[in-house]
Design an enzyme around this catalytic site. Sequence first.
Site, PDB file in Angstrom:
ATOM      1  N   LYS A   1      13.064  12.370  10.988  1.00  0.00           N
ATOM      2  CA  LYS A   1      13.406  11.811   9.980  1.00  0.00           C
ATOM      3  C   LYS A   1      13.252  12.957   8.921  1.00  0.00           C
ATOM      4  O   LYS A   1      12.469  13.888   8.916  1.00  0.00           O
ATOM      5  CB  LYS A   1      12.644  10.778   9.275  1.00  0.00           C
ATOM      6  CG  LYS A   1      13.057   9.338  10.098  1.00  0.00           C
ATOM      7  CD  LYS A   1      11.890   8.510   9.617  1.00  0.00           C
ATOM      8  CE  LYS A   1      11.928   6.896  10.487  1.00  0.00           C
ATOM      9  NZ  LYS A   1      10.969   5.958   9.925  1.00  0.00           N
TER      10      LYS A   1
ATOM     11  N   GLY B   1       9.957   8.388   2.812  1.00  0.00           N
ATOM     12  CA  GLY B   1      10.711   7.885   3.979  1.00  0.00           C
ATOM     13  C   GLY B   1      10.656   8.790   5.369  1.00  0.00           C
ATOM     14  O   GLY B   1      10.811   8.046   6.275  1.00  0.00           O
TER      15      GLY B   1
ATOM     16  N   ARG C   1       0.727  -1.225   0.022  1.00  0.00           N
ATOM     17  CA  ARG C   1       0.041  -0.049   0.073  1.00  0.00           C
ATOM     18  C   ARG C   1       1.074   1.260   0.072  1.00  0.00           C
ATOM     19  O   ARG C   1       0.558   2.289  -0.530  1.00  0.00           O
ATOM     20  CB  ARG C   1      -1.038  -0.127   1.228  1.00  0.00           C
ATOM     21  CG  ARG C   1      -0.500   0.003   2.625  1.00  0.00           C
ATOM     22  CD  ARG C   1      -0.183   1.269   3.151  1.00  0.00           C
ATOM     23  NE  ARG C   1      -0.259   1.254   4.569  1.00  0.00           N
ATOM     24  CZ  ARG C   1       0.550   2.264   5.215  1.00  0.00           C
ATOM     25  NH1 ARG C   1       1.521   3.145   4.631  1.00  0.00           N
ATOM     26  NH2 ARG C   1       0.263   2.276   6.621  1.00  0.00           N
TER      27      ARG C   1
ATOM     28  N   ASP D   1       8.209   9.720   8.307  1.00  0.00           N
ATOM     29  CA  ASP D   1       6.931   9.403   9.038  1.00  0.00           C
ATOM     30  C   ASP D   1       6.953   9.625  10.392  1.00  0.00           C
ATOM     31  O   ASP D   1       6.261   9.147  11.195  1.00  0.00           O
ATOM     32  CB  ASP D   1       6.272   8.047   8.449  1.00  0.00           C
ATOM     33  CG  ASP D   1       7.332   6.925   9.052  1.00  0.00           C
ATOM     34  OD1 ASP D   1       8.525   7.210   9.664  1.00  0.00           O
ATOM     35  OD2 ASP D   1       6.989   5.895   8.828  1.00  0.00           O
TER      36      ASP D   1
ATOM     37  N   SER E   1       4.119  11.609   1.737  1.00  0.00           N
ATOM     38  CA  SER E   1       3.263  10.399   2.208  1.00  0.00           C
ATOM     39  C   SER E   1       3.861   9.776   3.821  1.00  0.00           C
ATOM     40  O   SER E   1       4.945   9.356   3.573  1.00  0.00           O
ATOM     41  CB  SER E   1       3.372   9.171   1.428  1.00  0.00           C
ATOM     42  OG  SER E   1       2.597   8.153   1.750  1.00  0.00           O
TER      43      SER E   1
ATOM     44  N   GLN F   1      11.107  -0.975  -0.247  1.00  0.00           N
ATOM     45  CA  GLN F   1      10.341   0.002  -0.526  1.00  0.00           C
ATOM     46  C   GLN F   1      10.471   0.473  -1.707  1.00  0.00           C
ATOM     47  O   GLN F   1       9.437   0.929  -2.574  1.00  0.00           O
ATOM     48  CB  GLN F   1      10.125   0.979   0.576  1.00  0.00           C
ATOM     49  CG  GLN F   1       8.848   2.085   0.235  1.00  0.00           C
ATOM     50  CD  GLN F   1       7.493   1.384  -0.198  1.00  0.00           C
ATOM     51  OE1 GLN F   1       6.858   1.727  -1.088  1.00  0.00           O
ATOM     52  NE2 GLN F   1       7.171   0.329   0.489  1.00  0.00           N
TER      53      GLN F   1
ATOM     54  N   THR G   1      14.274   6.548   2.037  1.00  0.00           N
ATOM     55  CA  THR G   1      15.387   6.184   3.082  1.00  0.00           C
ATOM     56  C   THR G   1      14.838   6.357   4.360  1.00  0.00           C
ATOM     57  O   THR G   1      13.781   6.817   4.505  1.00  0.00           O
ATOM     58  CB  THR G   1      16.647   7.132   2.815  1.00  0.00           C
ATOM     59  OG1 THR G   1      16.309   8.337   3.163  1.00  0.00           O
ATOM     60  CG2 THR G   1      16.960   7.425   1.227  1.00  0.00           C
TER      61      THR G   1
END
Length: 330
Positions: A232, A226, A114, A228, A299, A142, A204
């Site tokens: 990061k 990458g 997804r 989330d 995302s 991914q 990443t």
Amino acid sequence: MKTLLLKKDEVRRLIGVAEVIGAVEEAYKAFSSDQVEQPDYIGIHHPSLRGEIDFKLGYYKANEIISMKAHSGGFTNNPAEHGVPNSIGTILLFDARSCALICIMDGSLITGLRTGASGAVSVKALARKNARTVASIGTGNQARMQIRAVNEIMKIEKIHAWSRTPESLSRYKTDIQREFGIPVIVASSKKEAVEQADILITTTRGKGSLVEADWVKPGTHIVAIGTDQRGKQELDPELFRNAKIIVDSISQCTEKGETWHPLNKNIIAKDDIHGEIGEVLLGRKPGRESDDEITIFDSTGMAIQDNTTASKIYQNATANNVGTFFQFFE
């Protein structure tokens, strides 16, 4: 009633990439149509040499399903020390009318599928129609999922790839060329890969800016996967100053996504976010409006994506008698 158990191999047989893309489109549209209840997800970070585990919960009013997913990642010592994968996912489905547990399924593959599909949905909605060249910053699992999904949406003519790890980059090149026949050019630097991109995909676990603003050519669509969690980062915040910013969830991306960084530096304000991808898919907001626009899809991943994807797998399983039912309730 009985509860259905679906193992990873069974999940793999029950859904294909194109079907997942459809489920993710449905999820984004539902989220932007007030059909979803989705509390903030919870992330627990473990000490050094371990990773993190996230818990995501969502209720979709249209299908009357509540989903709960636990997904861990970054546990690099797991195979050697514990005999389990370094990333593990589990999804529970509840019938919202009774809150009875109707399904337990492996969620590792679903998360990858997804998330890959989310990039493809954004490409379909936001990339230039003549886009042909992909740059992949990151070459792990991914990164492969993104190519599998995007390849369903457009014809990829070549991929420029970069990774910190030469071994990972070499395996990626071999795997992608064998699976898809798409030429993979090994970039000598991040800059070299990014400069070639019609579509730039970052996957990443970055802890700092990997992509500088002046590397990105006009008309590029960026799929930022990458970031989330706070801490990061993959993109230079300056990239957001003159780009069209589309997110999966405004509340998540402004708190935990790539978009947090330019907001934190006052490069953009919250009003500069163009909208959520669901609003674009529903036609409430325009997507790409010129071939020179730089578009960014941030995302963070949402519970509703797990919900619609897992619900489709559950439907396919019951229709095809796949899986094991057991008596969970006395």
